[in-house]
Design a protein around this motif. Structure first.
Motif, PDB file in Angstrom:
ATOM      1  N   LEU A 523      59.703  78.468  73.820  1.00  0.00           N
ATOM      2  CA  LEU A 523      60.802  78.790  73.554  1.00  0.00           C
ATOM      3  C   LEU A 523      61.955  78.574  73.901  1.00  0.00           C
ATOM      4  N   LYS A1083      56.356  83.716  65.162  1.00  0.00           N
ATOM      5  CA  LYS A1083      56.513  83.090  66.142  1.00  0.00           C
ATOM      6  C   LYS A1083      57.115  80.998  65.717  1.00  0.00           C
ATOM      7  N   PHE A1091      65.991  81.942  66.671  1.00  0.00           N
ATOM      8  CA  PHE A1091      66.169  82.013  68.406  1.00  0.00           C
ATOM      9  C   PHE A1091      67.745  82.007  68.663  1.00  0.00           C
ATOM     10  N   THR A1096      66.066  84.258  74.816  1.00  0.00           N
ATOM     11  CA  THR A1096      64.837  83.953  74.623  1.00  0.00           C
ATOM     12  C   THR A1096      63.911  85.428  75.842  1.00  0.00           C
TER      13      THR A1096
END
Length: 1558
Positions: A523, A1083, A1091, A1096
């Protein structure tokens, strides 16, 4: 009445008469009070064997009258001791208190009136019995005592006295018997015999009744108690005794929580004894004592060591190692006494739990005896109810004490760890990562909390087991040993299961950790993955880990089913073997209802301790590990506060170092050697040198952060420190700058001006009140660094240590800061300044330069001196200085500055492209921000109060090139508040979960549960039928058939349990697999914009906490819920079938149950949410503190940070405390309902005595005795299920966000070797970041021929990075299109596009794993190709020097490589892919000039024939490019060759001039 003294004789000398009216043998009691004659005795004929019982006058006047007095005098000494220590000020005399006292005096008068009447009779020569003298005397003195106590309690500030309430209650209870007798006697005789005593008794009765009622009210709060400024104090302190016992004081919150979701402001403040400040202080004191005890022997042994041979020394050392300061002792001394009160309650509760089985046995005896008077039955039912209620109240008091102890333990441990983390040495800090230390706080402290709750089981379980066995032996004789044998055999089975489960847990945690760590990295580097088209490789990795994780979960599920099987079947198997042995040993052994059901209820009592004991022991083992870890951390070395001398310094100098040798840890080799340094007061010293030569270490050494191996360091006065990586707190911008100093507006404004922060403030949504996210998330790197500098300037210290603060800001801002802050004319002139720097431009203006090479000072002196020496420094300069003549530059710098300032003002007004750092303020490329988003948990797992969120948006300047309009910022928040679900959970969520499990599976599970309960009822009904079988010649028939059927039914139940729990576990794992896979898939396909706008932490929470809940918590909760639900239902069915009248009571009880449950669930769920929301700030503040420890220490702000941490812990405990109490509140109320079930089951059994047999009564009442537990757990499980099922909803929500275009479109795949030319064309191209935002690029049209080198420049926010993002389709076009070699990129799959273009991003992102994986995750290239790429990127020497070369492990984020090396790794990636188009987002802030040159050179040679697009920050790198594109506000301002652009004197010329190139 409970005090009817009939003594039931049981035991080996069985004097139990079966037939005839006297089925209970009673011992006469005789009191010799007269001259040897038996004055009065207890007569069973009057008191027991009659339909109208009464007590003899003598018994009434002695035993009954004395009971309350005996109680009060027995309690008195302990109570006085308690009152002596209880200090809350006195209570002002109130009406209530006056009344109570007057009544007390009256009571005394009444008693003594009796006494004087007796004397009067004596004088009249009617000799009354002695009891008439003794009793009034005793009772009278006791009343005086009670009256005095009332006043003494008032003076000690007791608002409601438990001791006296119980005393008055006992007095009333003992007076009820005589009261009834006197009335019966009077009505029977038709006249009153002893008029005077008759009158005094009724006065006495009336008075004690009023006293009892009055004592239930509480007094006003004490006077002179510390002034309570709490807006919302905890009502517990001022609540009455009864309210405390039943937790009635909590009801207000329960009702409030039911009306609307609770908020922070509804929570009560903590009681003083529960606050951090008090607890941690006590614990610290005890721990210091422990350390002192430990130090003394160590010191003495050290002094005796000097003259010992070596072997002896070793021996002494060994001895000493075993004796460490014990944290356990410190904990026991701090929290032990309070905990023991809880243990005392537990003891009473354990003893009480055996009363009801005995009463059950009497009840069954009563049912069998058809001639027994019915009042016996009612008395037994009442006693059962009373004992159950007492048990409930005492048990919950015990739990309250345990939980509060646990809560205090956690507070204490967190506080200790926090305080320690501020003084721990760097080497000790390195031995454990931030994560591990945070774990000490979260996991290990939590373990203590969990253990304390059941710690008493260590002694209570053996006690209960022994008592149960004793009573079982009484009932069934030696056959019990068979049952005990089965139990003992089951213990190792349970232990084995527990050990294996623990092993699986550890393994599974390992997989889970690695999965979360990988997700975390994915991420934080998601943008890089998208740009490189690497998602599939990483998705594979995650799924691989997940597969292993689920494999372990499955194994654990098998085991879990077994352990549930053992737990359910254990009591049954024990009962079965015991009964079977009992019946078969001797055929005269008859299993009647009394034996069977009393034994069963005893076996049920046994079940809990037997199962808890192994659990508690394993918990104890875990906690001892935690204890060791915490103790080890608390025993780490601390920084020596005296290693830097601050008082005595050589006159004239501010910093002196003589022969200094420093290392980061005692065992490491020194990083700095033979340092001799004298810095004159008020001078400006620059420290220069290559990357890694020890510049930052030198600063740390001066701060006292390093181990001083030898030498002497002195720093005069206070210090301000600016670290290389700015440390920003999660607070407002203003707080970050003030950093705890007094606010001074004039000074503050000057500082903002000097640090070029004014322009930034205009853009930030809240000005200087903007809340800055964790680690400065919503500031660009340059802004963060400027805030850090502003903090230093504002602190007004004597010595400034600046560790390369100018590298993170743009060159021209750096110049501004140098001139206005650091330089000879800056805000800090006259202060001592030490500046570590890479920038050469400033060196001519400093007083001294220190050149470091490999940890030693190679040369020192002024700029001119060093140039003349012509050493390493001069060489370094010649390579990197701009082309102009250096000396001249020195002269003109001031002139240039003046010019610049005017220009700057013009520019700022003119373009409003706020003139801050070019480098970092770019919209999305602000990767630094993303890197720190890693651990952000802006929102904890459950959502956060909206108030905080409004300020937490990222700076909007990054989002639009237009000058932002303030009102717009407020509407278009970047990070949206996470919605926290309130109210009940929608049924659709349960439906979704059922679908994930599988509908058929769900139905099968429910069906199996119904079957297993049917089997259980069957077994017990069969048992009750068996006990009713007639006895012929002292034996029962067909016992073997009876045993066989009983066994079959019981084992069937066990088998069904095994199957159903197993199917449930499988279903749960299936659901977990599908839900996680969907989430992961989504995702990876989510567009980048998601994002950018979602912290996160929030996404990670879905992958860690929510998936964990779905994996492990929900299946377990459902299992418990179904179990308790079916048990409760089957209990009700059994009771109704045996006594149908019970159905009438069920409805009101069910309604009350439902209401209590709704009140509880609503309140408790919200309290849990508040608790989890307030928990993460503790840990995030803690990790923030650890990262910034050196800054906090440098500024001397440790104490205020400790206070802040304490405050956060208290905030968290504020919501945890009511959630403990809510469980107690619920427990008392639900168990009360359960106790009513017992009461009515027994009552209806008594009423229907003639139609019922003993077996059925035994069955129904023994079921009723178990029901409380099920009812209680059912509410808990409902609540848990509602809280936890939300996880499904949260995961679903993130599995259904919108996705980007498909990765591969089969129909339109471009050819393998595309693009061959590398020609790029933009046609009328416009793009925006997200819906509702302004365009970033407007109608861009340009064409780049294959092989051209294009430089892209422009002010911040001009859209430079956006152009590159459009090439990769990270941003999709609003209109227009991009063609590469004539192919429209919008028509091909994303991976086909992204894998054919290469980018070297601005922030080098590495993933943890081998170096090879970081270069080539798909294993496409051979080792030779990789080595070739490494050689070209100048990394070959570094990599081959490592023992495992290409397999060299990179740590998370590539932390173990320097930033320069990471940048080179990215270059190596590009060289490997070698596509026709290369995009360079040039990041040169963190790189020294050499590395930068290496990169530029490699690109020129290796990508000669490729199209190169470079976003340039340093113009000198693009001066030789084919063309330069100048962007302004998303449109093309100029596009031509560099030379013609300079000639045309446009925008580019201005920039070149700024950089000194034109």
């Amino acid at each position: 009445m409970p005090h009817s003294s009939f003594c039931i004789v049981r035991g080996p000398a069985r004097t139990y008469v079966r037939r005839g009216p006297r089925s209970l043998l009673l011992r006469p009691c005789c009191y010799r009070l007269g001259e040897g004659d038996c004055f009065c005795s207890f007569d069973p004929n009057i008191s027991v064997h009659t339909d109208n019982p009464d007590l003899t006058p003598c018994f009434q006047n002695t035993i009954l009258a004395w009971i309350p007095s005996i109680y009060l005098w027995a309690v008195l000494p302990f109570y006085l001791l308690y009152l002596k220590h209880y200090k809350r000020g006195y209570i002002v005399l109130s009406m209530l208190s006056r009344f109570k006292t007057i009544l007390g005096v009256l009571l005394w008068c009444v008693c003594w009136a009796d006494l004087f009447f007796s004397f009067h009779e004596l004088l009249q020569s009617r000799t009354p019995p002695p009891v008439y003298f003794v009793t009034p005397l005793i009772v009278g003195i006791t009343m005086v005592l009670a009256t005095v106590l009332i006043q003494y309690e008032r003076l000690r500030g007791i608002q409601s006295s438990g001791v006296l309430i119980i005393f008055w209650f006992l007095s009333v209870l003992c007076a009820v018997g005589p009261f009834r007798s006197k009335i019966i006697a009077a009505t029977a005789q038709g006249q009153i015999k002893d008029r005077f005593r008759f009158t005094t008794f009724f006065s006495y009765f009336a008075l004690i009744l009023i006293e009892l009622i009055l004592s239930c009210f509480k007094e006003n709060p004490p006077f002179f108690s510390p002034v309570n400024s709490d807006p919302n104090p905890c009502p517990e302190l001022n609540s009455g005794f009864l309210s405390k016992m039943t937790f009635w004081w909590f009801t207000r919150m329960a009702i409030l929580g039911y009306k609307r979701p609770l908020e922070d402001k509804d929570l009560w403040s903590l009681n003083k004894d529960d606050t951090s400040s008090i607890i941690v202080q006590q614990l610290h004191k005890e721990w210091d004592k422990q350390k002192d005890e430990w130090k003394q022997p160590v010191e003495s042994s050290a002094s005796s060591k000097k003259n010992l041979p070596e072997e002896a020394e070793v021996l002494i050392r060994d001895k000493r190692q075993h004796k460490e300061p014990s944290f356990l002792k410190a904990l026991l001394r701090t929290f032990g006494p309070y905990f023991l009160i809880g243990s005392f309650y537990k003891l009473i509760q354990d003893l009480l739990s055996f009363v009801n089985p005995q009463l059950l046995s009497i009840l069954i005896g009563f049912i069998k005896d058809k001639d027994a008077p019915s009042w016996w039955g009612f008395l037994i039912a009442a006693l059962m109810f009373f004992s159950a209620v007492l048990q409930t109240i005492i048990l919950h008091q015990h739990f309250q004490y345990c939980f509060v102890t646990g809560m205090r333990l956690r507070t204490g441990i967190i506080g200790m760890i926090y305080r320690k983390s501020l003084v721990i040495t760097n080497s000790a800090k390195r031995s454990s990562t931030v994560g591990e230390i945070v774990n000490l706080m979260s996991v290990d402290a939590q373990r203590f909390m969990d253990l304390v709750t059941f710690l008493n089981m260590l002694w209570s379980a053996p006690l209960q087991i022994c008592l149960a066995l004793y009573f079982l032996w009484q009932t069934l004789g030696p056959s019990v040993l068979a049952g005990v044998a089965v139990m003992i055999l089951l213990i190792p089975l349970n232990a084995a299961i527990a050990i294996k489960t623990r092993a699986f847990q550890v393994e599974q945690m390992r997989y889970k950790d690695s999965r979360i760590k990988l997700m975390n990295e994915i991420l934080s580097g998601i943008k890089v993955l998208k740009l490189y088209a690497w998602e599939p490789s990483f998705q594979e990795k995650v799924l691989e880990i997940r597969k292993n994780e689920l494999r372990v979960l499955k194994k654990a599920a098998y085991l879990n089913s077994l352990s549930i099987f053992a737990w359910i079947s254990a009591p049954f198997l024990v009962a079965l073997t015991t009964f079977a042995v009992y019946v078969s040993v001797d055929e005269n052994n008859i299993l009647d209802a009394e034996k069977a059901f009393v034994s069963l209820s005893l076996f049920n009592i046994l079940r809990f301790p037997l199962n808890m004991l192994p659990q508690v022991i394993s918990n104890l083992a875990q906690t001892s590990v935690s204890l060791k870890r915490i103790q080890q951390f608390l025993s780490h070395d601390e920084l020596d506060p005296n290693c830097v001398e601050t008082k005595v310094v050589t006159p004239g100098y501010a910093i002196t170092v003589t022969n200094g040798t420093f290392s980061w840890a005692k065992e490491l080799k020194p990083s700095l050697k033979d340092i001799n340094l004298l810095v004159p007061s008020g001078s400006l010293v620059a420290v220069v040198g290559h990357v890694g030569c020890g510049k930052s270490s030198l600063v740390s050494a001066l701060l006292g952060e390093m181990e001083k191996l030898e030498g002497h360091v002195a720093v005069k006065g206070s210090v301000a420190y600016v670290p290389q990586q700015a440390w920003i707190q999660n607070a407002t911008l203003k707080d970050n700058i003030l950093f705890g100093q007094q606010h001074n507006e004039q000074k503050y404004q000057n500082v903002l001006e000097a640090c070029a922060l004014k322009t930034d403030l205009e853009v930030l949504p809240g000005g200087d009140h903007t809340e800055i996210g964790e680690k400065g998330i919503n500031l660009s790197g340059g802004q963060r660094q400027r805030v850090s500098i502003a903090r230093a300037v504002f602190s007004d210290a004597d010595v400034y240590l600046l560790d390369d603060p100018l590298s993170a800001v743009d060159s021209h801002v750096a110049k501004h800061i140098f001139d206005n802050v650091i330089g000879p004319e800056g805000a800090l002139k006259g202060k001592t300044r030490m500046l570590v720097t890479h920038g050469i431009t400033f060196l001519p203006q400093v007083d001294h330069i220190v050149v470091l090479v490999d940890g030693k000072i190679s040369e020192m002196g002024s700029y001119q001196e060093l140039l003349k020496q012509n050493g390493a420094f001069a060489e370094f300069l010649r390579n990197y200085a701009p082309d102009e003549d250096i000396e001249e530059d020195e002269l003109t710098s001031t002139a240039v500055l003046i010019l610049l300032e005017d220009e700057e003002v013009l520019l700022a007004e003119d373009t409003l492209s706020n003139h801050t750092d070019l480098a970092d303020n770019e919209p999305v490329t602000n990767e630094v921000r993303k890197q720190f988003l890693r651990q952000i948990s802006v929102i904890s797992s459950e959502g956060e109060c909206p108030k905080k969120m409004s300020t937490r948006r990222r700076v909007c300047e990054k989002k639009s090139a237009e000058p932002p309009q303030p009102q717009k910022i407020l509407t278009d928040k970047l990070i949206q508040a996470e919605t926290s679900e309130t109210g009940t959970v929608k049924l659709t969520v349960f439906w979704q979960y059922m679908k994930a499990v599988g509908l058929v599976t769900s139905l099968v599970i429910c069906f199996l549960y119904a079957c297993q309960n049917a089997a259980a009822i069957g077994a017990n009904v069969w048992l009750s039928d068996w006990t009713n079988e007639p006895v012929i010649n002292g034996t029962q028939r067909n016992t073997s058939m009876r045993v066989g059927v009983y066994a079959a039914l019981g084992l069937l139940q066990g088998l069904l349990v095994l199957i159903s729990s197993f199917i449930l576990a499988m279903g749960g794992i299936n659901a977990a697999r599908t839900l996680h896979a969907a989430l992961l898939e989504n995702k990876f396909h989510t567009p980048q914009s998601f994002f950018d706008t979602t912290p996160t932490g929030r996404i990670i929470n879905r992958f860690s906490k929510d998936i964990y809940v779905i994996d492990e918590v929900i299946p377990h909760t459902i299992l418990m819920f179904l179990g308790t639900f079916f048990t409760s239902v089957s209990t009700m069915l059994v009771i109704i079938s045996s006594t149908p009248l019970f159905a009438v009571v069920i409805i009101p009880l069910a309604i009350i149950y439902f209401f209590v449950q709704r009140f509880y669930v609503a309140t408790s769920r919200q309290l849990k949410r508040l608790e989890s929301v307030s928990r993460s700030p503790i840990y995030s503040h803690f990790s923030e503190t650890i990262t910034g420890a050196s800054v906090i220490r440098a500024y001397g702000r440790e104490n205020s940070f400790v206070c802040l941490s304490d405050l956060k812990v208290d905030e968290n405990q504020k919501s945890y405390f009511p959630s403990i109490v809510s469980n107690r509140w619920l427990g008392v109320r639900i168990e009360l309902i359960g106790n009513f079930v017992v009461l009515f089951a027994a009552l209806f059994a008594v009423l229907g005595k003639n139609s019922l047999n003993a077996g059925l009564v035994g069955l129904s009442v023994s079921y009723a005795l178990q029901v409380t537990m099920s009812l209680n757990w059912m509410v808990r499980m409902t609540s848990d299920l509602e809280s936890n099922i939300v996880a499904v909803e949260r995961v679903k929500e993130y599995s259904e966000t919108e996705t980007e275009a498909p990765w591969i479109i089969e129909d339109t795949r471009p050819p393998e070797d595309w693009p061959t030319q590398g020609e790029v064309e933009f046609v009328d191209y416009s793009v925006r970041y997200r819906k509702g935002m302004d365009l970033v690029l407007k109608d861009l049209s340009l064409r780049v021929k294959g092989g051209e080198k294009i430089g892209i420049v422009g002010r911040t926010g001009a859209g430079k990075s956006s152009m590159t993002l459009c090439l990769f389709r990270i941003l999709e076009a609003v209109k227009g299109e991009i063609k590469i070699d004539g192919v429209r990129i919008s028509e091909i799959g994303l991976h086909d596009l992204r894998s054919k273009i290469t980018i070297i991003p601005q922030d080098p992102v590495l993933f943890s794993g081998t170096l090879k994986m970081n270069l080539d995750p798909f294993n496409k290239y051979s080792e030779d190709e990789i080595w070739k790429a490494l050689e070209l990127s100048h990394l070959k020497r570094f990599v081959s020097s490592k023992p495992n070369t290409l397999e060299y492990e990179c740590s998370e984020g590539g932390e173990n490589l320097s930033v320069g090396q990471r940048q080179l790794v990215c270059l190596a990636r590009a060289l490997l892919r070698k596509t026709r188009i290369l995009v360079l987002d040039e990041a040169t802030a963190a790189i020294d000039l050499e590395t930068d040159d290496l990169i530029q050179m490699t690109i020129r040679t290796q990508f000669e024939d490729c199209t190169v697009l470079t976003i340039a920050h340093r113009l000198n790198t693009i001066m030789d490019y084919t063309r330069v594109l100048v962007l302004d506000k998303g449109t093309i301002a100029e596009f031509d060759t560099p030379s013609s652009l300079i000639a045309s004197r446009g925008v580019f010329y201005g920039m070149a001039k700024d950089a000194g190139l034109a």
